[in-house]
Write a protein that holds these residues in place. Structure first.
Motif, PDB file in Angstrom:
ATOM      1  N   LEU A  49      25.415  40.941  52.638  1.00  0.00           N
ATOM      2  CA  LEU A  49      26.599  41.578  52.071  1.00  0.00           C
ATOM      3  C   LEU A  49      27.753  40.583  51.939  1.00  0.00           C
ATOM      4  N   ALA A  50      27.937  39.721  52.939  1.00  0.00           N
ATOM      5  CA  ALA A  50      29.008  38.728  52.879  1.00  0.00           C
ATOM      6  C   ALA A  50      28.770  37.741  51.742  1.00  0.00           C
ATOM      7  N   VAL A  51      27.541  37.294  51.553  1.00  0.00           N
ATOM      8  CA  VAL A  51      27.226  36.365  50.461  1.00  0.00           C
ATOM      9  C   VAL A  51      27.424  37.049  49.121  1.00  0.00           C
ATOM     10  N   ALA A  52      27.034  38.308  49.007  1.00  0.00           N
ATOM     11  CA  ALA A  52      27.207  39.035  47.752  1.00  0.00           C
ATOM     12  C   ALA A  52      28.687  39.179  47.402  1.00  0.00           C
ATOM     13  N   VAL A  53      29.511  39.516  48.377  1.00  0.00           N
ATOM     14  CA  VAL A  53      30.951  39.651  48.130  1.00  0.00           C
ATOM     15  C   VAL A  53      31.549  38.305  47.757  1.00  0.00           C
ATOM     16  N   TYR A  54      31.119  37.226  48.414  1.00  0.00           N
ATOM     17  CA  TYR A  54      31.617  35.893  48.086  1.00  0.00           C
ATOM     18  C   TYR A  54      31.221  35.494  46.669  1.00  0.00           C
ATOM     19  N   CYS A  55      29.986  35.770  46.291  1.00  0.00           N
ATOM     20  CA  CYS A  55      29.530  35.391  44.950  1.00  0.00           C
ATOM     21  C   CYS A  55      30.251  36.178  43.867  1.00  0.00           C
ATOM     22  N   ILE A  56      30.566  37.414  44.136  1.00  0.00           N
ATOM     23  CA  ILE A  56      31.241  38.236  43.138  1.00  0.00           C
ATOM     24  C   ILE A  56      32.703  37.852  42.998  1.00  0.00           C
ATOM     25  N   THR A  57      33.391  37.616  44.105  1.00  0.00           N
ATOM     26  CA  THR A  57      34.837  37.392  44.061  1.00  0.00           C
ATOM     27  C   THR A  57      35.239  35.928  44.186  1.00  0.00           C
ATOM     28  N   GLY A  58      34.340  35.040  44.558  1.00  0.00           N
ATOM     29  CA  GLY A  58      34.718  33.671  44.866  1.00  0.00           C
ATOM     30  C   GLY A  58      34.805  32.740  43.689  1.00  0.00           C
ATOM     31  N   HIS A  59      34.180  33.040  42.582  1.00  0.00           N
ATOM     32  CA  HIS A  59      34.160  32.101  41.462  1.00  0.00           C
ATOM     33  C   HIS A  59      35.406  32.231  40.603  1.00  0.00           C
ATOM     34  N   ASP A  60      35.874  31.074  40.140  1.00  0.00           N
ATOM     35  CA  ASP A  60      36.994  31.044  39.209  1.00  0.00           C
ATOM     36  C   ASP A  60      36.453  31.329  37.818  1.00  0.00           C
ATOM     37  N   ARG A  61      36.945  32.305  37.160  1.00  0.00           N
ATOM     38  CA  ARG A  61      36.412  32.740  35.868  1.00  0.00           C
ATOM     39  C   ARG A  61      37.161  32.078  34.705  1.00  0.00           C
ATOM     40  N   GLY A  62      37.615  30.877  34.860  1.00  0.00           N
ATOM     41  CA  GLY A  62      38.318  30.175  33.796  1.00  0.00           C
ATOM     42  C   GLY A  62      39.802  30.417  33.898  1.00  0.00           C
ATOM     43  N   HIS A  63      40.531  29.753  33.021  1.00  0.00           N
ATOM     44  CA  HIS A  63      41.978  29.891  33.021  1.00  0.00           C
ATOM     45  C   HIS A  63      42.379  31.126  32.232  1.00  0.00           C
ATOM     46  N   THR A  64      43.186  31.934  32.821  1.00  0.00           N
ATOM     47  CA  THR A  64      43.676  33.109  32.109  1.00  0.00           C
ATOM     48  C   THR A  64      44.901  32.713  31.295  1.00  0.00           C
ATOM     49  N   SER A  65      45.110  33.402  30.250  1.00  0.00           N
ATOM     50  CA  SER A  65      46.234  33.104  29.366  1.00  0.00           C
ATOM     51  C   SER A  65      47.531  33.545  30.020  1.00  0.00           C
ATOM     52  N   ARG A  66      48.533  32.705  29.923  1.00  0.00           N
ATOM     53  CA  ARG A  66      49.839  33.049  30.484  1.00  0.00           C
ATOM     54  C   ARG A  66      50.618  33.958  29.536  1.00  0.00           C
ATOM     55  N   ALA A  67      50.117  34.145  28.331  1.00  0.00           N
ATOM     56  CA  ALA A  67      50.813  34.995  27.370  1.00  0.00           C
ATOM     57  C   ALA A  67      50.857  36.439  27.849  1.00  0.00           C
ATOM     58  N   SER A  68      49.921  36.804  28.683  1.00  0.00           N
ATOM     59  CA  SER A  68      49.929  38.179  29.172  1.00  0.00           C
ATOM     60  C   SER A  68      51.070  38.419  30.149  1.00  0.00           C
ATOM     61  N   ASP A  69      51.646  37.336  30.702  1.00  0.00           N
ATOM     62  CA  ASP A  69      52.766  37.482  31.620  1.00  0.00           C
ATOM     63  C   ASP A  69      54.095  37.672  30.897  1.00  0.00           C
ATOM     64  N   ARG A  70      54.147  37.377  29.626  1.00  0.00           N
ATOM     65  CA  ARG A  70      55.393  37.496  28.873  1.00  0.00           C
ATOM     66  C   ARG A  70      55.450  38.832  28.166  1.00  0.00           C
ATOM     67  N   GLN A  71      56.629  39.329  28.044  1.00  0.00           N
ATOM     68  CA  GLN A  71      56.811  40.604  27.353  1.00  0.00           C
ATOM     69  C   GLN A  71      57.316  40.315  25.941  1.00  0.00           C
ATOM     70  N   ASN A  72      56.641  40.862  24.967  1.00  0.00           N
ATOM     71  CA  ASN A  72      57.061  40.664  23.592  1.00  0.00           C
ATOM     72  C   ASN A  72      58.188  41.646  23.277  1.00  0.00           C
ATOM     73  N   LEU A  73      59.304  41.099  22.802  1.00  0.00           N
ATOM     74  CA  LEU A  73      60.450  41.927  22.456  1.00  0.00           C
ATOM     75  C   LEU A  73      60.308  42.394  21.015  1.00  0.00           C
ATOM     76  N   ILE A  74      60.673  43.621  20.785  1.00  0.00           N
ATOM     77  CA  ILE A  74      60.589  44.195  19.451  1.00  0.00           C
ATOM     78  C   ILE A  74      61.922  43.965  18.752  1.00  0.00           C
ATOM     79  N   ALA A  75      61.824  43.406  17.555  1.00  0.00           N
ATOM     80  CA  ALA A  75      63.048  43.158  16.798  1.00  0.00           C
ATOM     81  C   ALA A  75      63.578  44.477  16.233  1.00  0.00           C
ATOM     82  N   ASN A  76      64.848  44.721  16.515  1.00  0.00           N
ATOM     83  CA  ASN A  76      65.448  45.951  16.043  1.00  0.00           C
ATOM     84  C   ASN A  76      66.901  45.613  15.647  1.00  0.00           C
ATOM     85  N   GLU A  77      67.226  45.821  14.400  1.00  0.00           N
ATOM     86  CA  GLU A  77      68.566  45.463  13.945  1.00  0.00           C
ATOM     87  C   GLU A  77      69.644  46.334  14.550  1.00  0.00           C
TER      88      GLU A  77
END
Length: 80
Positions: A49-77
């Motif tokens: 069980l410990a090895v299974a949990v490590y294998c599932i959660t331990g790997h880095d799945r690549g770099h995530t985009s930082r664009a998801s951290d920014r909020q897109n503002l809606i242009a409104n005159e």
């Protein structure tokens, strides 16, 4: 069957003891190999069980985009 009345006679005094004994009807006798098998199976299952949990959660799945951290503002005159 150890049930019954037991007496001890020392010559000067006489003492009696009544013993009530209940036998377990559905008991299972557990010996040392059974207990060691249970312990080994528990350790193996815990390690698996410990090895299974490590294998599932331990790997880095690549770099995530930082664009998801920014909020897109809606242009409104109206609110500029």
């Amino acid at each position: 069957d150890p049930r019954g009345v037991y007496t001890c006679d020392t010559g000067k005094s006489r003492k009696s003891l009544q013993v009530h004994y209940r036998m377990c009807q559905n008991c299972i006798e557990v010996d040392a190999p059974t207990i060691s098998g249970i312990v080994i199976a528990d350790v193996v299952a815990t390690l698996f069980l410990a090895v299974a949990v490590y294998c599932i959660t331990g790997h880095d799945r690549g770099h995530t985009s930082r664009a998801s951290d920014r909020q897109n503002l809606i242009a409104n005159e109206l609110y500029q």
